[in-house]
Design an enzyme around this catalytic site. Structure first.
Site, PDB file in Angstrom:
ATOM      1  N   HIS A   1       0.844  -1.195   0.000  1.00 54.16           N
ATOM      2  CA  HIS A   1       0.000   0.000   0.000  1.00 54.16           C
ATOM      3  C   HIS A   1       0.880   1.246   0.000  1.00 54.16           C
ATOM      4  CE1 HIS A   1      -2.829   3.104   1.312  1.00 54.16           C
ATOM      5  NE2 HIS A   1      -2.087   3.292   2.390  1.00 54.16           N
TER       6      HIS A   1
ATOM      7  N   ASP B   1       6.945  23.317 -25.004  1.00 57.31           N
ATOM      8  CA  ASP B   1       6.855  21.944 -24.508  1.00 57.31           C
ATOM      9  C   ASP B   1       7.867  21.812 -23.375  1.00 57.31           C
ATOM     10  OD1 ASP B   1       6.846  18.934 -24.385  1.00 57.31           O
ATOM     11  OD2 ASP B   1       5.611  19.198 -26.176  1.00 57.31           O
TER      12      ASP B   1
ATOM     13  N   TRP C   1       7.501  -0.668   3.900  1.00 60.76           N
ATOM     14  CA  TRP C   1       8.013   0.026   2.707  1.00 60.76           C
ATOM     15  C   TRP C   1       9.404   0.597   2.956  1.00 60.76           C
ATOM     16  CZ3 TRP C   1       9.274   5.172   1.417  1.00 60.76           C
ATOM     17  CH2 TRP C   1       9.117   6.116   2.442  1.00 60.76           C
TER      18      TRP C   1
ATOM     19  N   SER D   1      13.141   6.706 -13.212  1.00 59.76           N
ATOM     20  CA  SER D   1      12.049   7.508 -13.760  1.00 59.76           C
ATOM     21  C   SER D   1      11.960   8.864 -13.066  1.00 59.76           C
ATOM     22  CB  SER D   1      10.742   6.730 -13.603  1.00 59.76           C
ATOM     23  OG  SER D   1       9.647   7.600 -13.702  1.00 59.76           O
ATOM     24  N   SER D   2      12.008   8.848 -11.736  1.00 62.44           N
ATOM     25  CA  SER D   2      11.883  10.109 -10.998  1.00 62.44           C
ATOM     26  C   SER D   2      13.026  11.059 -11.312  1.00 62.44           C
ATOM     27  CB  SER D   2      11.892   9.857  -9.488  1.00 62.44           C
ATOM     28  OG  SER D   2      10.815   9.073  -9.122  1.00 62.44           O
TER      29      SER D   2
ATOM     30  N   HIS E   1      13.250  11.638   4.366  1.00 61.46           N
ATOM     31  CA  HIS E   1      12.630  12.880   4.799  1.00 61.46           C
ATOM     32  C   HIS E   1      12.440  13.877   3.661  1.00 61.46           C
ATOM     33  CE1 HIS E   1      10.707  15.499   7.537  1.00 61.46           C
ATOM     34  NE2 HIS E   1      11.267  16.440   6.812  1.00 61.46           N
TER      35      HIS E   1
ATOM     36  N   GLU F   1      11.912  13.118   0.801  1.00 59.91           N
ATOM     37  CA  GLU F   1      10.817  12.509   0.040  1.00 59.91           C
ATOM     38  C   GLU F   1       9.444  13.016   0.510  1.00 59.91           C
ATOM     39  OE1 GLU F   1      10.531  10.668  -2.545  1.00 59.91           O
ATOM     40  OE2 GLU F   1       8.479   9.934  -2.366  1.00 59.91           O
TER      41      GLU F   1
ATOM     42  N   TYR G   1       8.760  15.887   1.597  1.00 56.23           N
ATOM     43  CA  TYR G   1       8.569  17.234   1.026  1.00 56.23           C
ATOM     44  C   TYR G   1       8.367  17.168  -0.475  1.00 56.23           C
ATOM     45  CZ  TYR G   1       9.411  18.789   5.617  1.00 56.23           C
ATOM     46  OH  TYR G   1       9.282  18.965   6.955  1.00 56.23           O
TER      47      TYR G   1
ATOM     48  N   SER H   1      -1.236  27.562  -3.384  1.00 59.52           N
ATOM     49  CA  SER H   1      -0.849  28.960  -3.555  1.00 59.52           C
ATOM     50  C   SER H   1      -1.395  29.559  -4.840  1.00 59.52           C
ATOM     51  CB  SER H   1       0.677  29.100  -3.549  1.00 59.52           C
ATOM     52  OG  SER H   1       1.209  28.528  -2.381  1.00 59.52           O
TER      53      SER H   1
ATOM     54  N   HIS I   1      14.997  12.041  12.876  1.00 57.46           N
ATOM     55  CA  HIS I   1      13.810  12.055  13.734  1.00 57.46           C
ATOM     56  C   HIS I   1      12.924  10.823  13.488  1.00 57.46           C
ATOM     57  CE1 HIS I   1      11.883  14.821  10.469  1.00 57.46           C
ATOM     58  NE2 HIS I   1      11.682  13.572  10.164  1.00 57.46           N
ATOM     59  N   HIS I   2      13.219  10.069  12.435  1.00 61.09           N
ATOM     60  CA  HIS I   2      12.480   8.833  12.205  1.00 61.09           C
ATOM     61  C   HIS I   2      13.053   7.680  13.014  1.00 61.09           C
ATOM     62  CE1 HIS I   2      10.134  10.371   8.755  1.00 61.09           C
ATOM     63  NE2 HIS I   2      11.176  11.166   8.620  1.00 61.09           N
TER      64      HIS I   2
ATOM     65  N   THR J   1       7.037  26.635   7.553  1.00 59.74           N
ATOM     66  CA  THR J   1       5.698  26.101   7.287  1.00 59.74           C
ATOM     67  C   THR J   1       4.641  27.030   7.867  1.00 59.74           C
ATOM     68  OG1 THR J   1       6.696  23.917   7.511  1.00 59.74           O
ATOM     69  CG2 THR J   1       4.307  23.999   7.382  1.00 59.74           C
TER      70      THR J   1
ATOM     71  N   LYS K   1       4.006  29.857   5.609  1.00 65.95           N
ATOM     72  CA  LYS K   1       3.130  29.532   4.480  1.00 65.95           C
ATOM     73  C   LYS K   1       1.659  29.527   4.906  1.00 65.95           C
ATOM     74  CE  LYS K   1       4.641  27.149   1.087  1.00 65.95           C
ATOM     75  NZ  LYS K   1       5.580  27.849   0.193  1.00 65.95           N
TER      76      LYS K   1
ATOM     77  N   ARG L   1       1.381  -0.051  15.200  1.00 70.73           N
ATOM     78  CA  ARG L   1       1.049  -0.105  13.782  1.00 70.73           C
ATOM     79  C   ARG L   1       1.560  -1.413  13.174  1.00 70.73           C
ATOM     80  NH1 ARG L   1       5.644   3.831  11.045  1.00 70.73           N
ATOM     81  NH2 ARG L   1       4.552   3.253   9.151  1.00 70.73           N
TER      82      ARG L   1
HETATM   83 CU   LIG Z   1      10.888  13.124   8.433  1.00 69.61          CU
END
Ligand SMILES: [Cu+2]
Lengths: 533, 294
Positions: free
Chosen positions: A83, A112, A148, A175-176, A259, A261, A263, A274, A308-309, A334, A337, A456
């Site tokens: 998932h 283009d 994951w 690809s990315s 991390h 990722e 963002y 915006s 922090h993870h 943040t 914003k 979890r």
């Molecule tokens: Cu993080």
């Protein structure tokens, strides 16, 4: 260059190049057109959204009641793993690349994307990558089930599926990276004359920064999974203490990618919001420059907060303090914003069309996710929350009503521009209310479950957690079924409907070059670059 | 300077190819290649053949795709804006490569600064040492507390690696001379020094292969020699792979030079390859310092 072409510049006499799309399947398979490729990206991501959503519903069906009832625990673990991979790499990221493909050339006045063939390459890798990943569901031993994040040593216990997982990640990474390089080059090289960097629409800005993050971190992920592969098959010991390595090292390398990722998955949504809030508030965006600098600050900070993870895995005290404080620092840009979006609406003449509804929902619900993120950043608190449903609630608040509502807001904002048709406003408003209500029914109770200690990624739970799990599962099915409405609205709009004007939002005052083109825009967007004042 | 260059001037319009089969061929090729490896690793007999087929398709795709691009470039379809896109694309591609190597250098520094000292009983992880690996002492090079792969010796920096450093640095000089010659329109010097560059590149690869043989057969230094062997072979191996790719690219543009491609002002492919070559050069210098020397 020995030739000057100033005179020929506006003489639109390149008639031999004015061909429409190729006929039949070649239009899509051999595509070089940014709109065709953008459409393919968006359709692909919608399919993956339903594939990943089905997996989520398997999870929520199993968790509807305590006890093991529907699926084998191993399959449950495969579902949580797949998932996440499908939603992150198959749904959210390609959706944003699709939006970039459609909108960046339109917003900067380009004919283009800068590298059209590579554009198609980066798209077509994706269906193959996901064929590889999803086919693991049918191999002996089943799909990857270690989460994951692919932490060793657990991930190394995957059987047949292991190399398929690694190579699928490699393909997605390739690809990315190509997609991101294309976006950066398009933005840096293809802007219409007069469009300086600080005149670019914020969607373009947010994608420029996102693309930079992608090019910086996707190769790191590729390196990390390559080390997993060699640890498994070729005798290296990067992640094995016996050989002088460390399984925690994988976590450091992975989250150095991971991390930024997150963002990558939210900055383009910031850009979308915006664009939308000023349009439907009928006011220019409050603090444009501050928005740009805030986005850039978030991107910079995203490189120095990864641990922090991993607070509970153990690290020197100085490391814990540094990563805690750096993480909390992100709340500053943040906050800038969120303040600016709110200030944009202040004293505005607001109307509530579907894109604005989704943008507002984004604003409130993403902020909830941001706050729970702050809670998780506090080291001693994180020791409690880690690996509980509180974390699940947190990142789903930033990803579902954050990233995905951002994508939906963008679709409702630009779909008339893409198709030339207005969608059914009433149905879209229904879709909005169903989504917003059910997403909260789905995820808000998970905060309570997490704070009460429910772990979890476990298919069974103590009976004390039964009530809120049932509520959450009801929310999940409500949310999932509501998305069928979204697919129907998009399909219906693509097929026909009331003609949309070039400006689309007649009551509003949208700014941006995309509204100067017809709806739908000509096959080749800006053959002659517009002047931007 | 042969064909078609003067027939029509570089367009003012940004060149967008009408359609191209190579991206989908590329996707199928990459898919075939990785499926082949996955089958191989899962002990399916067809694996190596599928892998070989995939690789052949990848090579075919590159030849045809780049062939199209070279043809378009030589018929002057690319204006300055297209040229700029290629340049920027190449730079960002090299940046992504830098980050790929950064992951492996990160692993090296982490092993040397954290995991090995911790296993040796330093810092906050003292109990790992006390409870699991009591006799292990912090040292580098190391194959870990379990002596994974058995005793080994390392390759001294100031032998073959130093010679290889000189070779790569020299190739950096020769390609710069070739570039100046190209800009000055001196095709003879260009051809000679470009040939010297890729010959030095291939020489580097031969010596590196020699060093690997020595490591495996005489020093018992292998990919399985604990974290030292892992970082040593993965870093030098990926670098060697990049040198090989770079040398092949140099050879390709050398043949293009012989055919009269490139002008003093219009030669992105040459510069792209040159940047790439300098990049592998710099990676080697960092490798030399942190993998071989210190
Ligand atoms: Cu993080």
């Amino acid at each position: 260059m020995a030739h000057t072409h100033e005179a020929a510049h506006h003489a639109d006499d390149h008639s031999h190049d004015h061909h429409g799309p190729e006929k039949g399947w070649r239009r899509w398979v051999y595509a070089t057109n940014h709109k065709d490729i953008g459409t393919m990206y968006l359709v692909f991501s919608l399919i993956m959204f339903f594939v990943g959503g089905t997996m989520a519903l398997v999870i929520r069906a199993e968790l509807f009641q305590p006890g093991l009832q529907l699926v084998d625990p191993m399959f449950f673990n495969s579902m949580t793993t797949m998932h996440a991979l499908v939603m992150i790499f198959g749904a959210v990221m390609p959706a944003f690349v699709g939006l970039a493909n459609w909108m960046v050339p339109l917003q900067i006045g380009a004919p283009d994307m800068a590298l059209p063939r590579m554009n198609n390459f980066s798209f077509w890798i994706m269906p193959f990558a996901f064929t590889l990943l999803l086919s693991t569901l049918f191999v002996p031993g089943g799909a990857p089930a270690g989460g994951w994040t692919m932490y060793p040593p657990l991930v190394l216990q995957n059987g047949t599926s292991f190399p398929m997982l690694i190579f699928a990640v490699h393909l997605m990474g390739a690809s990315s990276i190509m997609g991101a390089i294309n976006v950066v080059v398009t933005i840096m090289n293809m802007r219409a004359p007069g469009m300086s960097l600080l005149k670019m629409p914020l969607f373009v800005w947010s994608w420029l920064i996102t693309a930079y993050l992608l090019v910086a971190v996707m190769p790191v992920l590729a390196g990390a999974v390559t080390m997993l592969l060699t640890d498994h098959y070729f005798g290296t010991t990067f992640f094995e203490a016996a050989g002088g390595g460390d399984p925690v090292m994988f976590q450091h390398i992975f989250w150095f990618f991971g991390h930024p990722e997150v963002y990558i998955m939210i900055l383009p949504a910031f850009g979308v919001v915006s664009e939308i809030i000023p349009t439907f508030s009928r006011k220019p965006l409050f603090g444009y420059d501050a928005m740009v600098y805030a986005t850039a600050s978030i991107a910079f900070l995203s490189f120095i907060v990864w641990a922090h993870h991993m607070f509970t895995v153990g690290m020197p005290l100085a490391g814990q303090l540094f990563f805690m404080l750096a993480t909390m620092l992100i709340a500053v840009p943040t906050g800038v914003k969120v303040f600016n979006w709110t200030a944009t609406m202040f004293k505005g003449s607001i109307s509530f069309e579907p894109p604005m509804l989704f943008a507002l929902s984004f604003l409130f619900l993403f902020t909830i996710g941001g706050f729970s993120g702050l809670m998780l950043a506090i080291v001693p608190a994180d020791f409690q929350y880690h690996d509980t449903y509180f974390v699940v609630a947190h990142f789903h608040y930033v990803l579902v009503p954050g990233a995905i509502f951002g994508i939906m807001a963008a679709v409702y904002y630009w779909l008339p521009k893409w198709t030339g048709h207005m969608y059914n406003n009433k149905l879209a408003t229904w879709h909005f209310w169903l989504s917003t209500i059910f997403v909260n029914v789905l995820f808000f109770p998970q905060h309570f479950l997490g704070l009460a200690g429910m772990p979890r990624r476990i298919p069974d739970y103590s009976t004390q957690f039964a009530d809120w799990n049932m509520v959450s599962s009801i929310g999940a099915f409500g949310f999932g079924l509501s998305q069928l409405l979204f697919a129907y609205i998009v399909w219906q709009t693509a097929r026909g409907g009331v003609k949309a004007s070039a400006k689309v939002w007649d009551t509003a005052t949208p700014h941006g070059l995309e509204w100067t083109l017809s709806s739908p825009p000509p096959y080749h967007s800006f053959e002659v670059a517009p002047e931007v004042k | 300077m042969a064909h078609a260059q003067t027939s029509h001037a570089p367009s003012d319009k940004y060149y967008v190819p009408h359609s191209s089969p190579w991206p989908i061929v590329g996707s199928v090729s990459l898919f075939t290649t990785v499926v082949g490896v996955a089958l191989w690793l899962n002990h399916v007999n067809a694996g190596p053949w599928v892998f070989a087929l995939g690789l052949a398709m990848v090579v075919f795709m590159f030849v045809r795709w780049f062939g199209d691009v070279i043809r378009e470039s030589e018929s002057r379809l690319y204006n300055e804006a297209v040229d700029r896109s290629f340049r920027m694309g190449m730079m960002w591609f090299i940046f992504s490569e830098v980050m790929f190597f950064a992951a492996f250098f990160g692993a090296l520094f982490y092993a040397r600064q954290f995991s090995i000292p911790w296993l040796g009983g330093e810092g906050v992880k003292v109990f790992t040492n006390l409870l699991l690996w009591k006799d292990y002492e912090n040292a580098w090079p190391s194959n870990g507390p379990a002596d994974v792969g058995g005793d080994f010796e390392v390759i001294p920096a100031f032998g073959l690696p130093a010679i290889n450093t000189a070779i790569l640095l020299l190739s950096g000089v020769t390609i710069t001379i070739a570039h100046h010659a190209l800009k000055a329109g001196n095709r003879k010097v260009l051809n000679i020094f470009l040939a010297a560059t890729f010959l030095l590149g291939f020489l580097f690869i031969v010596l590196q292969a020699e060093e690997y043989m020595h490591a495996y057969h005489e020093l018992n230094l292998t990919l399985g020699s604990g974290v030292y062997g892992s970082t040593f072979f993965m870093l030098t191996g990926f670098h060697g792979f990049h040198v090989t790719v770079g040398a092949i690219m140099l050879t390709v543009i050398w043949f293009r030079c012989l055919k009269g491609h490139f002008t003093p002002t219009h030669h992105f492919a040459f510069e792209g390859v040159a940047w790439y070559w300098h990049f592998v050069d710099v990676v080697w210098l960092i490798l030399f310092v942190f993998v071989y020397w210190l």
